[in-house]
Design a protein around this motif. Sequence first.
Motif, PDB file in Angstrom:
ATOM      1  N   ILE A 158       1.830  -0.499  22.756  1.00 60.96           N
ATOM      2  CA  ILE A 158       1.565  -0.410  21.324  1.00 60.96           C
ATOM      3  C   ILE A 158       2.579   0.545  20.703  1.00 60.96           C
ATOM      4  O   ILE A 158       2.780   1.646  21.192  1.00 60.96           O
ATOM      5  CB  ILE A 158       0.150   0.120  21.025  1.00 60.96           C
ATOM      6  N   GLY A 159       3.200   0.120  19.602  1.00 59.36           N
ATOM      7  CA  GLY A 159       4.119   0.991  18.898  1.00 59.36           C
ATOM      8  C   GLY A 159       3.403   1.838  17.859  1.00 59.36           C
ATOM      9  O   GLY A 159       2.198   1.688  17.609  1.00 59.36           O
ATOM     10  N   GLY A 160       4.139   2.751  17.235  1.00 57.02           N
ATOM     11  CA  GLY A 160       3.598   3.581  16.166  1.00 57.02           C
ATOM     12  C   GLY A 160       3.897   2.991  14.800  1.00 57.02           C
ATOM     13  O   GLY A 160       4.904   2.319  14.604  1.00 57.02           O
ATOM     14  N   GLY A 161       3.005   3.222  13.845  1.00 55.30           N
ATOM     15  CA  GLY A 161       3.208   2.726  12.494  1.00 55.30           C
ATOM     16  C   GLY A 161       4.261   3.523  11.744  1.00 55.30           C
ATOM     17  O   GLY A 161       4.478   4.705  12.010  1.00 55.30           O
ATOM     18  N   GLY A 162       4.914   2.877  10.803  1.00 55.89           N
ATOM     19  CA  GLY A 162       5.891   3.559   9.966  1.00 55.89           C
ATOM     20  C   GLY A 162       5.218   4.483   8.963  1.00 55.89           C
ATOM     21  O   GLY A 162       4.102   4.215   8.496  1.00 55.89           O
ATOM     22  N   GLY A 163       5.862   5.591   8.639  1.00 58.66           N
ATOM     23  CA  GLY A 163       5.310   6.525   7.675  1.00 58.66           C
ATOM     24  C   GLY A 163       5.318   5.962   6.266  1.00 58.66           C
ATOM     25  O   GLY A 163       6.166   5.153   5.907  1.00 58.66           O
ATOM     26  N   GLY A 164       4.337   6.394   5.455  1.00 57.14           N
ATOM     27  CA  GLY A 164       4.258   6.016   4.055  1.00 57.14           C
ATOM     28  C   GLY A 164       4.410   7.226   3.156  1.00 57.14           C
ATOM     29  O   GLY A 164       4.438   8.369   3.620  1.00 57.14           O
ATOM     30  N   PHE A 165       4.484   6.997   1.865  1.00 57.87           N
ATOM     31  CA  PHE A 165       4.732   8.091   0.928  1.00 57.87           C
ATOM     32  C   PHE A 165       3.605   9.126   0.934  1.00 57.87           C
ATOM     33  O   PHE A 165       3.852  10.325   0.818  1.00 57.87           O
ATOM     34  CB  PHE A 165       4.917   7.529  -0.481  1.00 57.87           C
ATOM     35  N   THR A 166       2.361   8.691   1.067  1.00 57.32           N
ATOM     36  CA  THR A 166       1.243   9.633   1.008  1.00 57.32           C
ATOM     37  C   THR A 166       0.556   9.848   2.344  1.00 57.32           C
ATOM     38  O   THR A 166      -0.389  10.640   2.425  1.00 57.32           O
ATOM     39  CB  THR A 166       0.176   9.165  -0.003  1.00 57.32           C
ATOM     40  N   GLY A 202       0.360  -2.236  -8.134  1.00 54.19           N
ATOM     41  CA  GLY A 202       1.032  -1.029  -8.578  1.00 54.19           C
ATOM     42  C   GLY A 202       1.341  -0.047  -7.471  1.00 54.19           C
ATOM     43  O   GLY A 202       1.707   1.089  -7.744  1.00 54.19           O
ATOM     44  N   ASN A 203       1.210  -0.468  -6.210  1.00 53.01           N
ATOM     45  CA  ASN A 203       1.447   0.423  -5.076  1.00 53.01           C
ATOM     46  C   ASN A 203       2.883   0.321  -4.575  1.00 53.01           C
ATOM     47  O   ASN A 203       3.457  -0.769  -4.493  1.00 53.01           O
ATOM     48  CB  ASN A 203       0.488   0.088  -3.935  1.00 53.01           C
ATOM     49  N   PHE A 204       3.428   1.471  -4.196  1.00 54.52           N
ATOM     50  CA  PHE A 204       4.802   1.549  -3.702  1.00 54.52           C
ATOM     51  C   PHE A 204       4.822   2.462  -2.467  1.00 54.52           C
ATOM     52  O   PHE A 204       4.025   3.391  -2.350  1.00 54.52           O
ATOM     53  CB  PHE A 204       5.729   2.126  -4.762  1.00 54.52           C
ATOM     54  N   GLY A 205       5.782   2.222  -1.570  1.00 56.25           N
ATOM     55  CA  GLY A 205       6.045   3.156  -0.480  1.00 56.25           C
ATOM     56  C   GLY A 205       5.084   3.100   0.684  1.00 56.25           C
ATOM     57  O   GLY A 205       4.749   4.144   1.247  1.00 56.25           O
TER      58      GLY A 205
END
Length: 278
Positions: A158-166, A202-205
């Motif tokens: 299992i890989g790790g998830g990518g980081g998000g803005f918050t 309206g969500n970003f990042g």
Amino acid sequence: TFCVSAVGNSAGSTLVDYMVVAGGGAGAGKNNGGGVGGGGAGGIRIGTVCQPSPLSPSPLVAPGHTLSVQSYPIVIGGGGGCSTNAPSGTAGTSGSNSSFSSFTSTGGGGGNDAADNGTPGGSGGGGGEAVGVGGNGNTPPVSPPQGNNGGTGNSPSIGGGGGGFTQVGESSEPPVTPTKGRGGNGIDAGPIFGTANGSPGGNFGGGGGSSVGGPGSGPTYPGGTGGGGIGNAPGQASASGVTNTGGGGGGHGSSGSPNGGTNGGGSGIVVIRYKFQN
């Protein structure tokens, strides 16, 4: 180029709201099985005239920006290219920077394969299986921070998830569940900047979800809210980050059918909002 022909007046303001979103990183690719990391979201630099900001969490939002009479070049960063179906595993490529005035947002870091670490960036890419460490977010560092770290991969496959803005990308660990390797969430910027340009709600990042490898079935690993692409499980396809959100691409590590899918990062965007004045 954003051209300012006259400054504000006492009835209005010389300030603008701004949002500078870089391109998201691509998820890693591998076509012979194995879990790989999701791509990190593109960095976000955001400021609002109204303080405290109506956007949440407000500590991530700077004050509005003062403009003068001049031209302001704008650069929109592209997302990292797809890296699916590599013969023995390929790290996802990072996204490109976006900029406006004195603000530069860094492209999201690409996810990685096997025990390799995710790439640093605006938000960091997820690490590959067998303890690949997530890439550092907010790289180079700015204040308020432009993103978060990617998640760490783990066994089995299992890989790790990518980081998000918050939110940081989820680190993977047994047992296998859809929340172990999920991409980090972005920000709902709709109250100020609207929902145009393909942004879901309206969500970003949002960071890209990781993938799980190996035989048999497994859960899919969602991308974070804000355009993050879904990672794949055996027999399922991954997805790229959503255009103009800076979302990271989902990891594509399964050898199952369909082998295709896409896992590139979503392109960035720059939005400037100002009050009309006579």
